[in-house]
Scaffold this motif. Structure first.
Motif, PDB file in Angstrom:
ATOM      1  N   GLU A 674       0.831  -1.215   0.000  1.00 36.65           N
ATOM      2  CA  GLU A 674       0.000   0.000   0.000  1.00 36.65           C
ATOM      3  C   GLU A 674       0.859   1.255   0.000  1.00 36.65           C
ATOM      4  O   GLU A 674       0.558   2.234  -0.702  1.00 36.65           O
ATOM      5  CB  GLU A 674      -0.923  -0.025   1.222  1.00 36.65           C
ATOM      6  CG  GLU A 674      -2.077  -0.992   1.116  1.00 36.65           C
ATOM      7  CD  GLU A 674      -3.090  -0.555   0.061  1.00 36.65           C
ATOM      8  OE1 GLU A 674      -3.695   0.512   0.232  1.00 36.65           O
ATOM      9  OE2 GLU A 674      -3.242  -1.272  -0.941  1.00 36.65           O
ATOM     10  N   ALA A 675       1.940   1.236   0.787  1.00 36.98           N
ATOM     11  CA  ALA A 675       2.816   2.409   0.854  1.00 36.98           C
ATOM     12  C   ALA A 675       3.490   2.669  -0.487  1.00 36.98           C
ATOM     13  O   ALA A 675       3.646   3.826  -0.910  1.00 36.98           O
ATOM     14  CB  ALA A 675       3.861   2.212   1.952  1.00 36.98           C
ATOM     15  N   LEU A 676       3.892   1.594  -1.176  1.00 38.76           N
ATOM     16  CA  LEU A 676       4.563   1.769  -2.468  1.00 38.76           C
ATOM     17  C   LEU A 676       3.587   2.211  -3.546  1.00 38.76           C
ATOM     18  O   LEU A 676       3.909   3.064  -4.386  1.00 38.76           O
ATOM     19  CB  LEU A 676       5.244   0.455  -2.879  1.00 38.76           C
ATOM     20  CG  LEU A 676       6.483   0.047  -2.075  1.00 38.76           C
ATOM     21  CD1 LEU A 676       7.002  -1.295  -2.574  1.00 38.76           C
ATOM     22  CD2 LEU A 676       7.571   1.101  -2.190  1.00 38.76           C
ATOM     23  N   VAL A 677       2.399   1.638  -3.556  1.00 37.78           N
ATOM     24  CA  VAL A 677       1.417   1.985  -4.592  1.00 37.78           C
ATOM     25  C   VAL A 677       1.093   3.476  -4.561  1.00 37.78           C
ATOM     26  O   VAL A 677       0.944   4.121  -5.603  1.00 37.78           O
ATOM     27  CB  VAL A 677       0.142   1.129  -4.416  1.00 37.78           C
ATOM     28  CG1 VAL A 677      -1.020   1.701  -5.224  1.00 37.78           C
ATOM     29  CG2 VAL A 677       0.406  -0.315  -4.848  1.00 37.78           C
ATOM     30  N   LYS A 679       2.997   5.821  -3.917  1.00 45.68           N
ATOM     31  CA  LYS A 679       4.096   6.616  -4.455  1.00 45.68           C
ATOM     32  C   LYS A 679       4.410   6.283  -5.906  1.00 45.68           C
ATOM     33  O   LYS A 679       5.022   7.085  -6.610  1.00 45.68           O
ATOM     34  CB  LYS A 679       5.350   6.405  -3.600  1.00 45.68           C
ATOM     35  CG  LYS A 679       5.192   6.896  -2.162  1.00 45.68           C
ATOM     36  CD  LYS A 679       6.455   6.682  -1.351  1.00 45.68           C
ATOM     37  CE  LYS A 679       6.277   7.169   0.090  1.00 45.68           C
ATOM     38  NZ  LYS A 679       7.497   6.984   0.899  1.00 45.68           N
ATOM     39  N   VAL A 680       4.004   5.095  -6.352  1.00 42.69           N
ATOM     40  CA  VAL A 680       4.360   4.657  -7.700  1.00 42.69           C
ATOM     41  C   VAL A 680       3.236   4.909  -8.688  1.00 42.69           C
ATOM     42  O   VAL A 680       3.451   5.292  -9.835  1.00 42.69           O
ATOM     43  CB  VAL A 680       4.748   3.158  -7.703  1.00 42.69           C
ATOM     44  CG1 VAL A 680       4.957   2.662  -9.126  1.00 42.69           C
ATOM     45  CG2 VAL A 680       5.998   2.934  -6.859  1.00 42.69           C
ATOM     46  N   GLY A 681       2.000   4.690  -8.270  1.00 46.99           N
ATOM     47  CA  GLY A 681       0.884   4.770  -9.209  1.00 46.99           C
ATOM     48  C   GLY A 681       0.524   6.188  -9.607  1.00 46.99           C
ATOM     49  O   GLY A 681       0.627   7.125  -8.819  1.00 46.99           O
ATOM     50  N   PHE A 682       0.121   6.325 -10.856  1.00 47.77           N
ATOM     51  CA  PHE A 682      -0.332   7.622 -11.377  1.00 47.77           C
ATOM     52  C   PHE A 682      -1.851   7.588 -11.504  1.00 47.77           C
ATOM     53  O   PHE A 682      -2.431   6.597 -11.959  1.00 47.77           O
ATOM     54  CB  PHE A 682       0.302   7.914 -12.736  1.00 47.77           C
ATOM     55  CG  PHE A 682       1.798   8.036 -12.673  1.00 47.77           C
ATOM     56  CD1 PHE A 682       2.399   9.235 -12.306  1.00 47.77           C
ATOM     57  CD2 PHE A 682       2.608   6.955 -12.979  1.00 47.77           C
ATOM     58  CE1 PHE A 682       3.774   9.346 -12.266  1.00 47.77           C
ATOM     59  CE2 PHE A 682       3.985   7.064 -12.936  1.00 47.77           C
ATOM     60  CZ  PHE A 682       4.577   8.273 -12.572  1.00 47.77           C
ATOM     61  N   THR A 687       0.171   1.608 -14.336  1.00 47.26           N
ATOM     62  CA  THR A 687       1.630   1.486 -14.300  1.00 47.26           C
ATOM     63  C   THR A 687       1.990   0.011 -14.205  1.00 47.26           C
ATOM     64  O   THR A 687       1.450  -0.719 -13.366  1.00 47.26           O
ATOM     65  CB  THR A 687       2.221   2.240 -13.095  1.00 47.26           C
ATOM     66  OG1 THR A 687       1.825   3.618 -13.181  1.00 47.26           O
ATOM     67  CG2 THR A 687       3.732   2.139 -13.079  1.00 47.26           C
ATOM     68  N   VAL A 688       2.902  -0.433 -15.033  1.00 47.61           N
ATOM     69  CA  VAL A 688       3.353  -1.832 -15.023  1.00 47.61           C
ATOM     70  C   VAL A 688       4.847  -1.832 -14.724  1.00 47.61           C
ATOM     71  O   VAL A 688       5.627  -1.168 -15.430  1.00 47.61           O
ATOM     72  CB  VAL A 688       3.073  -2.524 -16.365  1.00 47.61           C
ATOM     73  CG1 VAL A 688       3.485  -3.999 -16.290  1.00 47.61           C
ATOM     74  CG2 VAL A 688       1.597  -2.401 -16.725  1.00 47.61           C
ATOM     75  N   VAL A 689       5.239  -2.568 -13.663  1.00 48.46           N
ATOM     76  CA  VAL A 689       6.619  -2.572 -13.194  1.00 48.46           C
ATOM     77  C   VAL A 689       7.231  -3.953 -13.426  1.00 48.46           C
ATOM     78  O   VAL A 689       6.625  -4.984 -13.109  1.00 48.46           O
ATOM     79  CB  VAL A 689       6.706  -2.204 -11.693  1.00 48.46           C
ATOM     80  CG1 VAL A 689       8.162  -2.173 -11.230  1.00 48.46           C
ATOM     81  CG2 VAL A 689       6.016  -0.867 -11.425  1.00 48.46           C
ATOM     82  N   VAL A1009       1.189  -4.678 -11.602  1.00 49.59           N
ATOM     83  CA  VAL A1009       0.275  -3.686 -12.177  1.00 49.59           C
ATOM     84  C   VAL A1009      -0.216  -2.774 -11.062  1.00 49.59           C
ATOM     85  O   VAL A1009      -0.756  -3.240 -10.050  1.00 49.59           O
ATOM     86  CB  VAL A1009      -0.908  -4.367 -12.874  1.00 49.59           C
ATOM     87  CG1 VAL A1009      -1.883  -3.320 -13.399  1.00 49.59           C
ATOM     88  CG2 VAL A1009      -0.417  -5.260 -13.999  1.00 49.59           C
ATOM     89  N   VAL A1010      -0.021  -1.464 -11.247  1.00 48.39           N
ATOM     90  CA  VAL A1010      -0.469  -0.473 -10.274  1.00 48.39           C
ATOM     91  C   VAL A1010      -1.476   0.429 -10.972  1.00 48.39           C
ATOM     92  O   VAL A1010      -1.170   1.046 -11.999  1.00 48.39           O
ATOM     93  CB  VAL A1010       0.701   0.369  -9.736  1.00 48.39           C
ATOM     94  CG1 VAL A1010       0.187   1.392  -8.719  1.00 48.39           C
ATOM     95  CG2 VAL A1010       1.749  -0.540  -9.107  1.00 48.39           C
TER      96      VAL A1010
END
Length: 1014
Positions: A674-677, A679-682, A687-689, A1009-1010
């Motif tokens: 949850e913490a990463l999503v 900061k990473v998701g737009f 977003t695919v990592v 996938v985010v």
């Protein structure tokens, strides 16, 4: 009676007292009486091996419990004598009852010749010198306490008085004892021993410190008044000894010999017992016995987990006191405590104050406390390579922070270790590995479900070289496992030590053991056992008396360092996977194990994702996530009675606690994700990592954007990417993502391009009877063995232990789940014995060499023995099997260690079977066990136990070993609910190691996938 024996045979002479003892004995309550043998032969009831008053001779007992009122033991006595003077005859036998471990007042009914004559009452934690109970006909039973065993249960002699007039002379009595219906495991035993007087003479493999003589031990089991033992050896009369009623031990000293020498031994006891035999006195080979004092750490099993924590914390506190008290003892006799699992250290340090913490680390530096590098005893065959690094992380952290020696790992109980452990340990500075597998002398393999582990590796030391050949560690496997001192309480080493040491030295000599140094685990009582404060005194006295063997209370790391210094260049090299045996138990909880495997991979992916994005993860969250994944793979799944009493609170509590490790791991993974999503998701973008080190193009699934019209989405360069809406409302598309990078995708409402036509490269035929795949073809090449009795992905249920009796699924419905331009999925719904349903979802995409099957098994809770397997019958000639290991692989046909499991194989991420010019790589992220060629056979044909395979042959048919409840302890008795697994197949031509490795990694670490909506 005189008998002559072979010179190589230890002498044993006996007089069978078939009618009555030859002398009167003073009996509690009854006074001096002529006694009749109370045990003649077993008629009915459970007989188990058990420690007795006279352990050297009396080894088995009949057992009744206060369970359902039906668990009876029945036996015959010796004949009723015809020359009784008086109104009563008196019978005696060796008995015991559970007072130390009893949960309450218990009742046992006693029958003679099928007539109930009296009832015995036992009380918990109650130790009168004697108790007695009488019947209305004057029958009376007396129990005389002689000792308490290591858990406080009472052992002694039973004396039964019966009226002579009631029973015919010359005939035995039939005695039955049955525990009343109290739903309790509390017990009473009658030992299966007809009183036989014995003299046993044995040259001991010891050398005296003073005079360099060799002792000859004489043991006498005598029933009756005091007698005098007379012994002569080679015609020389030895000192006479007084023999009392019971067990007696005497020692005679002879000059040491350098070659085998015959001994002519004569011994006489009273008028009835005498021997005349030839024995062989052998030279003494010097040995140094390193007693590695420790407690085997089961996080549960013997006690609930909360109590286990307290027990190990108390062990460490007590060890520190004993270490301080004995720090000035001669080298080798100081108290040393080896902590097998760093898990116990973490709990201890959390509870200890500053002074006790300081004392602990001082004792570690002084090598009176040994720290094993492993956090717990885990099932390494279930672990990823990354998980094996987590396993040693805590101990290595302590090593760096406190400057303490941590260079050795201890593993106990578990037979088998993944080959990946070599690299993981070596890279973390762990050079030595003390291996102490499960050990039970009475079992056919000398251990429970261990195969040929001890036969092949016991008392062997090897330099175990890693799969890539770059690393090696010194693996030394204990010949007697870890538990050979179980059943002995604190101080029992004085009574049992000499005989056990003598037997082991004789065993080592017979096996031509090549080293002076011997590793012997010293773990008393049972699993999670205590420290033994008397061990230092025993070792001091022993070393003062004997020059060989010398005893050392060993620090496990110091022992290995001395062993390497003395023998390092002579130690052979070992290569191969020491394929483990106990990982099958984890699939008694297949749903939970499947999730734990996915969480383990997810943790690594989230770490990589944070590195890519240069985002910090909270260290405490990451540590807790990793630690709890490891603890779920700790080998203790539940209670000792988890199968025999699965609904007992003792069992259900332990499984709930065990499952809590999984729940905690899931919780911390969720927090990290949850913490990463965030900061990473737009917002409004997908977003695919890619966390792997190569470019990837894979089909991904994401929530459907509101503006999606059903054809395309756009990548970060506004290039159109074909997309398909799925039946669950999501969309899928092929994401092309750079190595260790990411791409974003969005929707343009204006979709003006035409339709996409799918051209699948895979043709399949479904079996509408079973629901499996009957055939698969790519480029007109057939991949499935048409002669096999089952299809691809076929679930096979085995009701019982014999895999020949499997049953298959029956298809009840077939429908098309997806039929778009990117993916096509067929769903086959089936019924199967043992399950509510089995659903197969088989998918193919525009990638022409791959197929995926997701299987849902809705399992019924069944406690009869059973298993479930997924069949993969491939059509290949001259098949060769390879199993992925770290970033390489090994071949089971040529790269297994001696003693490795051949019934099933632990698979980290992929397994491949290839033939002449074609092959298949298989990956199952949730399934860690595969069988090759045939399913596991659990028939109990090896003296009442499973027979493990001793040979291996490559085969084109594989099975995922998905579920079982074959264990009789520790693991779950049943499992129910839906279990989901994914199977990925890649069809290829010649085997390519890089391609197989990448396929396995991609299957277990899919693109992340985010998606965030405004």
């Amino acid at each position: 009676m005189i008998r002559n024996y072979s010179p190589t045979t230890l002498f044993l002479c006996l007089w069978v007292l078939s009618t009555h003892l030859h002398a009167q004995i003073d009996v509690p309550v009854f006074g001096k009486q002529q006694l009749v043998n109370g045990f003649g032969k077993t008629l009915e009831g459970e007989v188990i091996p058990y420690v007795s008053l006279y352990e050297k001779y009396v080894k088995n007992a009949m057992l009744t419990r206060c369970t359902d009122g039906k668990k009876a033991i029945v036996w015959e006595t010796g004949p009723m004598p015809s020359d009784v003077q008086g109104d009563y005859a008196y019978f005696t036998w060796i008995a015991a009852h559970s007072t130390g471990t009893s949960g309450g007042v218990r009742y046992f009914d006693v029958y003679i010749n099928d007539e109930r004559v009296l009832t015995i009452t036992t009380n918990p934690k109650n130790y009168p010198e004697m108790w007695s109970f009488a019947g209305t006909d004057s029958t009376k039973l007396v129990f005389a306490l002689m000792k308490k065993d290591w858990v406080g249960d009472a052992h002694g002699m039973a004396y039964l008085r019966v009226p002579v007039a009631k029973y015919p002379a010359g005939k035995p009595l039939k005695i039955k004892i049955v525990g009343q219906n109290q739903d309790s495991p509390d017990w009473m035993m009658a030992f299966t021993y007809a009183f036989e007087e014995k003299i046993d003479v044995q040259p001991m493999p010891f050398l005296m410190e003073e005079g360099g003589q060799q002792p000859v031990q004489c043991t006498v089991l005598h029933f009756g008044d005091v007698e005098t033992l007379q012994v002569s050896i080679n015609g020389k009369q030895q000192e006479n000894h007084t023999v009392n009623n019971g067990f007696n031990v005497f020692e005679f000293l002879l000059p040491a010999v350098k070659t085998d020498q015959p001994l002519h031994v004569k011994a006489t006891l009273g008028r009835y017992l005498n021997i005349d035999t030839i024995l062989m006195q052998k030279p003494v080979n010097f040995r140094e016995i390193n007693l590695v004092h420790h407690a085997h750490t089961d996080i549960g099993y013997s006690h609930i987990q909360e109590d286990v924590i307290i027990m190990h914390k108390n062990n460490i506190s007590r060890a520190l006191r004993l270490a301080e008290q004995t720090k000035n003892n001669p080298e080798g006799s100081r108290f040393v405590w080896n902590i097998e699992s760093a898990w116990a250290i973490e709990y201890f340090l959390q509870a200890a104050g500053p002074d006790e913490q300081r004392a602990f680390f001082d004792a570690v530096r002084n090598r009176q406390i040994g720290v094993s590098a492993l956090y717990a005893n885990i099932l390494t065959g279930l672990a990823t390579p990354e998980e094996m690094n987590w396993l040693v992380a805590y101990a290595c952290k302590l090593r760096e922070e406190q400057t303490i020696p941590v260079n050795t790992a201890m593993m106990s109980d578990i037979p088998g270790i993944s080959w990946s452990m070599v690299s993981a340990m070596a890279k973390n500075g762990i050079r030595y590995f003390s291996n102490g597998p499960n050990y039970i002398e009475s079992m056919p393999d000398r251990g429970d479900r261990i195969g040929s582990t001890l036969t092949a590796l016991g008392n062997k030391a090897y330099w175990w070289k890693s799969q890539d050949g770059k690393d090696s560690i010194l693996l030394w496997t204990c010949g007697k496992g870890y538990s050979s001192w179980h059943g002995m309480g604190e101080g029992g080493v004085f009574e049992k030590g000499p005989e056990k040491i003598a037997a082991y030295m004789t065993e080592l000599d017979a096996a031509s053991y090549p080293y002076e140094m011997v590793q012997w685990r010293y773990n008393i009582v049972s699993d999670n056992g205590p420290t033994d404060s008397t061990l230092t005194s025993f070792v001091l006295q022993w070393n003062e008396k004997y020059a060989s063997p010398k005893l050392v209370i060993a620090h496990v790391g110091d022992m290995f360092e001395r062993f390497e210094k003395k023998y390092g260049k002579k130690i052979p090299v070992l290569r191969g996977d020491y394929t483990p045996y106990w990982e099958d138990g984890a699939y008694s909880t297949a749903r939970e194990e499947a999730e734990n495997r996915l969480l383990s991979e997810k943790i690594v992916q989230l770490e990589k994702m944070a590195e890519i994005e240069k985002i910090s993860i909270r260290k405490d969250w990451l540590y807790e996530a990793q630690k709890n994944v490891v603890l779920f793979h700790e080998h203790t799944w539940g209670a000792w009675c988890s199968v025999s009493k699965p609904d007992d609170p003792f069992s259900t509590h332990q499984w709930a606690y065990k499952k809590g490790f999984l729940d905690s791991a899931r919780h911390y993974v969720h927090l990290i994700e949850e913490a990463l999503v965030k900061k990473v998701g737009f917002v409004d973008k997908i977003t695919v990592v890619n966390t792997l080190n190569w470019n990837r193009m894979e089909l991904v699934t994401a929530p459907c954007p509101p503006a999606f019209k059903g054809k395309y989405i756009l990548d970060d360069k506004n290039n159109p990417v074909p997309a398909q809406k799925l039946s669950d409302g999501n969309i899928c598309f092929f994401a092309h993502v750079p190595a260790r990078g990411k791409r974003t995708y969005h929707v343009d409402p204006d979709e003006s391009m035409g339709k996409i036509k799918m051209e699948p490269g895979i043709d399949w035929t479904m079996d509408t009877v079973t629901g499996a795949v009957r055939s698969v073809k790519t480029y007109k090449i057939s991949w499935i063995d048409a002669t096999a009795p089952f299809g691809l992905f076929q679930a096979l249920y085995v009701p019982g232990r014999n895999p020949d009796h499997y049953v298959t699924t029956k298809c009840t419905d077939m429908d098309t789940l997806e039929n778009g331009p990117l993916i096509q999925t067929i769903r086959m719904t089936s019924t199967m014995e043992g399950a509510e349903s089995v659903v197969y979802e088989i998918s193919r995409t525009t990638i022409k060499d791959r197929i995926k099957c997701t299987i849902y098994v809705d399992k019924k809770a069944i406690r009869d023995k059973e298993s479930l397997h997924i069949a993969l019958p491939f059509d290949l000639t001259k098949p060769v099997v390879r199993i992925g290991l770290d970033d390489g692989f090994y071949k089971p046909s040529s790269e297994q260690t001696p003693g490795a499991n051949k019934d099933f194989f632990s698979v980290q991420r992929w397994i491949d079977v290839s033939g002449s010019g074609k092959g298949v790589t298989v990956s199952c992220p949730q399934g860690g066990l595969f069988e090759i060629g045939e399913m596991v056979n659990e028939e109990q044909v090896n003296h009442g136990y499973k027979k493990w395979k001793s040979t291996y042959k490559d085969d084109a048919t594989l099975f995922v070993y998905l579920m079982n409840n074959y264990w009789h302890t520790n693991y779950k008795a049943d499992q129910e609910g839906v279990v989901k697994i994914d199977l990925y197949l890649r069809f290829h031509q010649d085997f390519n190691a890089t391609a197989a490795y990448r396929f396995g990694m991609e299957s277990t670490r899919p693109l992340i996938v985010v998606s965030r909506k405004s």
